[in-house]
Design an enzyme around this catalytic site. Structure first.
Site, PDB file in Angstrom:
ATOM      1  N   TYR A   1       0.857  -1.185   0.000  1.00 30.33           N
ATOM      2  CA  TYR A   1       0.000   0.000   0.000  1.00 30.33           C
ATOM      3  C   TYR A   1       0.891   1.231   0.000  1.00 30.33           C
ATOM      4  CZ  TYR A   1      -3.453   3.461   1.567  1.00 30.33           C
ATOM      5  OH  TYR A   1      -4.274   4.560   1.671  1.00 30.33           O
TER       6      TYR A   1
ATOM      7  N   ASP B   1       9.283   2.767   0.087  1.00 30.14           N
ATOM      8  CA  ASP B   1       8.217   3.389   0.871  1.00 30.14           C
ATOM      9  C   ASP B   1       8.388   2.917   2.316  1.00 30.14           C
ATOM     10  OD1 ASP B   1       5.973   4.304   2.106  1.00 30.14           O
ATOM     11  OD2 ASP B   1       4.549   3.522   0.625  1.00 30.14           O
TER      12      ASP B   1
ATOM     13  N   LYS C   1       4.056   8.487   9.283  1.00 25.75           N
ATOM     14  CA  LYS C   1       3.773   7.902  10.603  1.00 25.75           C
ATOM     15  C   LYS C   1       4.719   8.419  11.704  1.00 25.75           C
ATOM     16  CE  LYS C   1       0.788   4.514   8.684  1.00 25.75           C
ATOM     17  NZ  LYS C   1       0.898   4.082   7.286  1.00 25.75           N
TER      18      LYS C   1
HETATM   19  C1  LIG Z   1       0.270   4.520   5.896  1.00 22.75           C
HETATM   20  C2  LIG Z   1       1.036   4.304   4.636  1.00 22.75           C
HETATM   21  C3  LIG Z   1       0.948   5.165   3.547  1.00 22.75           C
HETATM   22  C4  LIG Z   1      -0.047   6.289   3.484  1.00 22.75           C
HETATM   23  O1  LIG Z   1       0.177   7.246   4.455  1.00 22.75           O
HETATM   24  P1  LIG Z   1      -1.040   8.233   4.850  1.00 22.75           P
HETATM   25  O2  LIG Z   1      -0.411   9.161   5.833  1.00 22.75           O
HETATM   26  O3  LIG Z   1      -2.102   7.369   5.428  1.00 22.75           O
HETATM   27  O4  LIG Z   1      -1.479   8.920   3.611  1.00 22.75           O
HETATM   28  C5  LIG Z   1       1.785   4.967   2.476  1.00 22.75           C
HETATM   29  N1  LIG Z   1       2.664   3.944   2.457  1.00 22.75           N
HETATM   30  C6  LIG Z   1       2.770   3.079   3.485  1.00 22.75           C
HETATM   31  C7  LIG Z   1       3.779   1.990   3.426  1.00 22.75           C
HETATM   32  C8  LIG Z   1       1.938   3.218   4.600  1.00 22.75           C
HETATM   33  O5  LIG Z   1       2.029   2.337   5.592  1.00 22.75           O
END
Ligand SMILES: *Cc1c(COP(=O)(O)O)cnc(C)c1O
Length: 422
Positions: A144, A239, A267
């Protein structure tokens, strides 16, 4: 368990907010529950609007590695807000946090802050396309990367390139610019590069996927991605929105020894406030406006409250032995949990302080494996734990997290509860 206030809160929310929630998983539909409404959080404990207390293993999706409401982080945020919440003009906390990020994650030679992980990955992808002057993005099933159009594609049928969007409202022509492949499948990646290598702008990957549940990269997979992208003049984007400052002070890339061209953070980096970042090679980052032609901007980007809370968090995390101590606690917990889990027909996937219990017999090394897990059994487990005041990440296909605020007693209780789960 008393839920009257929560039910009233939910009914009221439903009148004004689609589904009553501002992010879909919070509705707890996949686990057959009603949403929680939280009043306050401290350490590893959530308190809801009915006064119920839960030990939290979701931690706002991994944000609160130090636990909720850490006194020093809150103090940093309070003193920042006392000077004004936002200026729309540069301020010192932005450079201070950028410097800290660069220190911990040296591949991020230059850093730009945004407000969400979605924005970070979306911007990194745009930058990669601008830099390479190519369009195609390779991602992996079950990873994701936020909800930007080009990245909401998970079910590609391999090289045939019949990419299909995971959401209504994403035009096929956007989804066609993304190829999604099975994680840990080097051959599939090789095939795409053989056939369309000159079109690939970037490979974007969660170096340790957490959004299909925790799945570990196998031996050479990440080094292989590094090699093949370099060979073909494509960029490698890690990511690390979840893994950054979670798996080590330098994230997954430091732990696993692979240096990407671009990295995204989120995060933990905002200390609980809306902040995220993307960064990497200076020559690539130089293409961003105002230095270069790739546009990217944000009203609240580099927000001083979020920057201050993030910087304080990173300072605490870089104290001697922080990660070693957290991992020692995690190791003890996981070694017991793993045995209990297998006696209940579940498999534990874990790394560092994050884990997923998959209710399945086989190994889970890809999205296809993860999808074989018994979701209704997980739903039973989630509801059982909730009834016993433990809040798990509310889906079989998500990661759970430990923090330095979890007590040994809370972890022993988790294991005892799982032993009694039938
Ligand atoms: C949470 C997450 C996102 C998206 O971040 P948001 O702050 O919710 O837009 C993107 N990549 C990864 C790996 C994530 O865990």
């Amino acid at each position: 368990m008393k839920r009257t206030n929560a039910i009233r809160a939910y009914e009221e929310a439903l009148r004004y907010i689609p589904g009553g929630v501002n992010s879909p998983v919070r509705a707890l539909k996949s686990v057959g529950e009603l949403p929680l409404f939280i009043q306050k959080a401290k350490g590893a404990t959530l308190t809801d609007v009915d006064g119920n207390r839960f030990t939290d293993f979701c931690l706002s999706w991994g944000v609160f590695i130090l636990g909720h409401s850490h006194p020093s982080v809150n103090k940093a945020a309070r003193s920042a807000v006392a000077h004004g919440a936002s200026y729309g003009i540069p301020s010192l906390p932005e450079t201070a946090l950028a410097r800290l990020v660069n220190l911990r994650v040296p591949s991020m030679e230059k850093v730009r802050f945004v407000s969400s992980g979605t924005e970070a990955v979306m911007s990194a992808v745009r930058l990669a396309r601008g830099f390479t002057r190519r369009n195609l993005i390779v991602k992996f099933d079950g990873c994701y990367h936020g909800h930007a159009d080009h990245l909401l594609v998970s079910a590609g049928s391999g090289v045939a390139g019949l990419s299909r969007a995971s959401s209504a409202g994403v035009p096929d022509v956007f989804a066609a610019c993304t190829v999604s492949l099975p994680f840990n499948d080097a051959e599939a990646v090789e095939r795409v590069f053989r056939e369309r290598g000159e079109d690939v702008a970037a490979v974007v990957v969660e170096p340790v996927p957490a959004n299909m549940g925790v799945v570990l990269p196998e031996g050479d997979f990440l080094p292989f991605l590094r090699r093949i992208t370099a060979q073909h003049g494509a960029l490698l984007i890690f990511d690390e929105v979840i893994t950054g400052f979670r798996l080590s002070a330098g994230g997954a890339q430091a732990l696993l020894g692979v240096r990407p061209d671009l990295t995204t953070l989120g995060k933990i980096v905002g200390g609980g406030f809306p902040a995220a970042a993307f960064g990497g090679r200076s020559d690539v980052m130089a293409l961003l406006a105002p230095e270069g032609p790739v546009y990217q901007a944000g009203t609240l980007s580099g927000n001083p409250v979020a920057m201050s809370a993030g910087a304080k968090t990173l300072q605490i995390l870089s104290r001697d032995g922080y990660y070693a101590k957290l991992e020692k606690k995690a190791d003890r917990f996981f070694s017991e949990l793993s045995d209990v889990a297998s006696s209940k027909g579940a498999r534990l996937n874990r790394i560092g302080s994050m884990f997923t219990l998959f209710f399945t017999k086989g190994e889970v090394r890809s999205f296809a494996d993860a999808q074989k897990a018994d979701q209704s059994r997980f739903g039973e487990f989630f509801r059982y734990m909730l009834a016993n005041n433990v809040y798990l990440s509310p889906s079989q296909l998500e990661a759970n997290f430990l923090s330095s605020a979890h007590s040994e007693r809370a972890l022993r209780r988790f294991i005892a509860l799982m032993k009694d789960f039938s």
